[in-house]
Motif scaffolding. Structure first.
Motif, short mmCIF file in Angstrom:
data_model
loop_
_atom_site.label_atom_id
_atom_site.label_comp_id
_atom_site.label_asym_id
_atom_site.label_seq_id
_atom_site.Cartn_x
_atom_site.Cartn_y
_atom_site.Cartn_z
N LEU A 124 0.85 -1.19 0.00
CA LEU A 124 0.00 0.00 0.00
C LEU A 124 0.89 1.24 0.00
CD1 LEU A 124 -3.12 0.77 0.37
CD2 LEU A 124 -2.49 1.28 2.74
N GLN A 125 0.39 2.31 -0.67
CA GLN A 125 1.14 3.56 -0.70
C GLN A 125 0.18 4.71 -0.89
OE1 GLN A 125 4.07 3.66 -3.85
NE2 GLN A 125 5.21 5.35 -2.95
N GLU A 126 0.35 5.76 -0.12
CA GLU A 126 -0.49 6.94 -0.28
C GLU A 126 -0.10 7.68 -1.55
OE1 GLU A 126 -2.10 10.87 2.15
OE2 GLU A 126 -0.38 9.75 2.92
N VAL A 127 -1.12 8.16 -2.27
CA VAL A 127 -0.86 8.84 -3.53
C VAL A 127 -1.63 10.15 -3.61
CG1 VAL A 127 -0.33 6.74 -4.84
CG2 VAL A 127 -2.71 7.54 -4.68
N ILE A 128 -1.22 10.97 -4.57
CA ILE A 128 -1.92 12.21 -4.90
C ILE A 128 -2.51 12.04 -6.29
CG2 ILE A 128 -1.65 14.68 -5.34
CD1 ILE A 128 0.74 14.62 -3.40
N LEU A 129 -3.79 12.34 -6.41
CA LEU A 129 -4.47 12.17 -7.70
C LEU A 129 -4.52 13.50 -8.45
CD1 LEU A 129 -7.45 9.90 -6.56
CD2 LEU A 129 -5.20 9.22 -7.40
N PRO A 130 -4.48 13.44 -9.77
CA PRO A 130 -4.46 14.68 -10.56
C PRO A 130 -5.84 15.33 -10.63
CG PRO A 130 -4.58 12.79 -12.01
CD PRO A 130 -4.43 12.23 -10.62
N ASP A 131 -5.86 16.60 -10.92
CA ASP A 131 -7.13 17.28 -11.20
C ASP A 131 -7.80 16.59 -12.39
OD1 ASP A 131 -6.58 19.08 -9.19
OD2 ASP A 131 -5.73 20.59 -10.55
N GLY A 132 -9.09 16.43 -12.30
CA GLY A 132 -9.82 15.81 -13.40
C GLY A 132 -9.76 14.29 -13.40
N PHE A 133 -9.27 13.69 -12.32
CA PHE A 133 -9.20 12.22 -12.27
C PHE A 133 -10.60 11.63 -12.43
CE2 PHE A 133 -9.22 8.18 -9.91
CZ PHE A 133 -8.16 7.53 -10.53
N GLU A 134 -10.69 10.56 -13.20
CA GLU A 134 -11.97 9.90 -13.43
C GLU A 134 -12.28 9.00 -12.23
OE1 GLU A 134 -14.04 6.82 -16.60
OE2 GLU A 134 -12.28 7.99 -17.21
N TRP A 135 -13.20 9.46 -11.37
CA TRP A 135 -13.42 8.80 -10.08
C TRP A 135 -13.90 7.37 -10.20
CZ3 TRP A 135 -10.82 11.48 -6.92
CH2 TRP A 135 -10.78 12.87 -7.03
#
Length: 391
Positions: A233-244
């Motif tokens: 497991l790893q915490e991530v940052i998602l980009p603007d406009g990510f397809e939820w």
């Protein structure tokens, strides 16, 4: 802290069919029938009689089985309850104290220390409370109960086998209400298959030997499919406009493909670009985000609660040096009664949400995501009062 169980990690394989002895009815007759079945299966008659003679029905076990309200808590609340600074400090201390054991685990099974330390912490607070339910009573009571006899019946016969080996006493062996024993809480069948004499004294004693308990837990994780040397497991940052709608365990892409979509590690870099992985949003698009690697699925062989599994996996990363997750600002979730109302509505619409229990499990998450897509809402599988009102 008391062990929190969702009947996870129970391996349901076994030679004895749940159809052989009907569940329910007279407990005394059920015991007699189980004993007869054990003898027919090759167990010694006298040993079998001694094993079953003193076993009693346990209403407290059934009460504990039906009372698991903490699993209604959302991830942030749940994880903050379980992960304290003292528990984190104690974990790091235990990692140093048993460094040779963890070195052996890493060498033989490719499992990082944080993984076993997290289980050790959550299951028994590093061995300080291992449960005070009589294990034989618990297993036979749950096998007699008609909710999940196919899970617990094989465990009764495995406990009988341990008794024959001198590693179980039906009168004095105690543990969790669901029959798990020892510092990392393993069921009798798992002990038979994966017990390791880690301290070299010729016995497998999971209640008093950290080396035995930790190595046995590691062997069990390996048996369940843990991939040596890989992350979980790893915490991530998602980009603007990510397809939820791409989030959730039902969708996998390689790490390289997620990177191409703009996903980034919150700390350090993502792992091997060839690994399959999934984005997890435990409290929707406003909350924390994680990347789950193949080893994450092994946690569900230990416990079937998504919230518990994610918390245990995350705590393992904290013990390995990861920072506190960014909680974000998730939308207000549903109360237990609201969740039950939502599940009832989804069930009436034809969705399989499992038991109406107020817990946001995999079935409910999948149904919520599908409904969000149909309603044109961000499909992050996080149910809110607005969604409930729309339905």
């Amino acid at each position: 802290m008391r062990k929190l169980v969702a009947i996870a990690g129970i391996v349901m394989a076994g030679a004895v069919s749940a159809q052989d002895v009907p569940c329910g009815g007279s407990f005394a007759q059920f015991k007699a029938d189980m004993a007869a079945e054990a003898v027919a299966g090759g167990h010694d008659p006298d040993l079998t009689r001694r094993f079953f003679d003193g076993i009693q029905h346990s209403p407290s076990v059934l009460k504990a089985d039906r009372r698991q309200g903490i699993f209604q808590d959302p991830f942030i609340t749940f994880s903050r309850k379980l992960i304290s600074q003292s528990r984190l400090d104690k974990g790091r201390q235990m990692g140093r104290s048993y460094a040779s054991v963890f070195d052996r685990i890493q060498s033989e099974y490719g499992i990082a220390p944080g993984v076993l330390l997290a289980f050790w912490a959550f299951e028994t607070d590093y061995g300080s409370f291992q449960g005070d339910f009589n294990t034989a009573n618990a297993l036979v009571t749950l096998a007699h109960d008609c909710r999940r006899p196919e899970i617990f019946r094989p465990q009764v016969f495995s406990a009988l086998s341990l008794y024959g080996q001198g590693d179980f006493d039906p009168d004095t062996t105690t543990g969790a209400w669901a029959g798990e024993i020892g510092m990392v809480q393993m069921l009798p069948k798992d002990i038979l298959e994966n017990g390791v004499d880690g301290d070299g004294d010729g016995r497998v004693t999971l209640k008093t030997s950290p080396a035995d308990a930790l190595l046995s837990g590691a062997k069990m994780l390996s048996h369940l499919g843990w991939r040596p040397g890989e992350p979980w497991l790893q915490e991530v940052i998602l980009p603007d406009g990510f397809e939820w709608s791409k989030a959730g365990l039902q969708t996998t892409h390689t790490v390289a493909e997620w990177e191409q979509m703009g996903v980034r590690a919150r700390q350090g870099v993502l792992d091997d670009g060839r690994l399959a992985s999934s984005i997890l949003l435990p409290q929707g698009r406003g909350g924390p985000s994680f990347l789950a690697y193949p080893n994450f699925s092994v946690y569900f062989e230990w416990n079937q609660s998504f919230t518990y599994v994610l918390t245990a996996a995350y705590f393992g990363t904290r013990l390995e040096g990861a920072p506190v997750y960014d909680a974000g600002n998730p939308a207000q979730g549903l109360s237990g009664d609201q969740m039950k109302a939502l599940q009832t509505k989804l069930q009436s619409m034809g969705y399989d949400v499992g038991k109406i229990d107020g817990i946001l499990g995999a079935g409910t998450r999948a149904a919520v995501r599908d409904v969000q897509v149909k309603l044109g809402l961000p499909a992050d599988a996080w149910p809110t009062a607005d969604l409930l009102n729309r339905l």
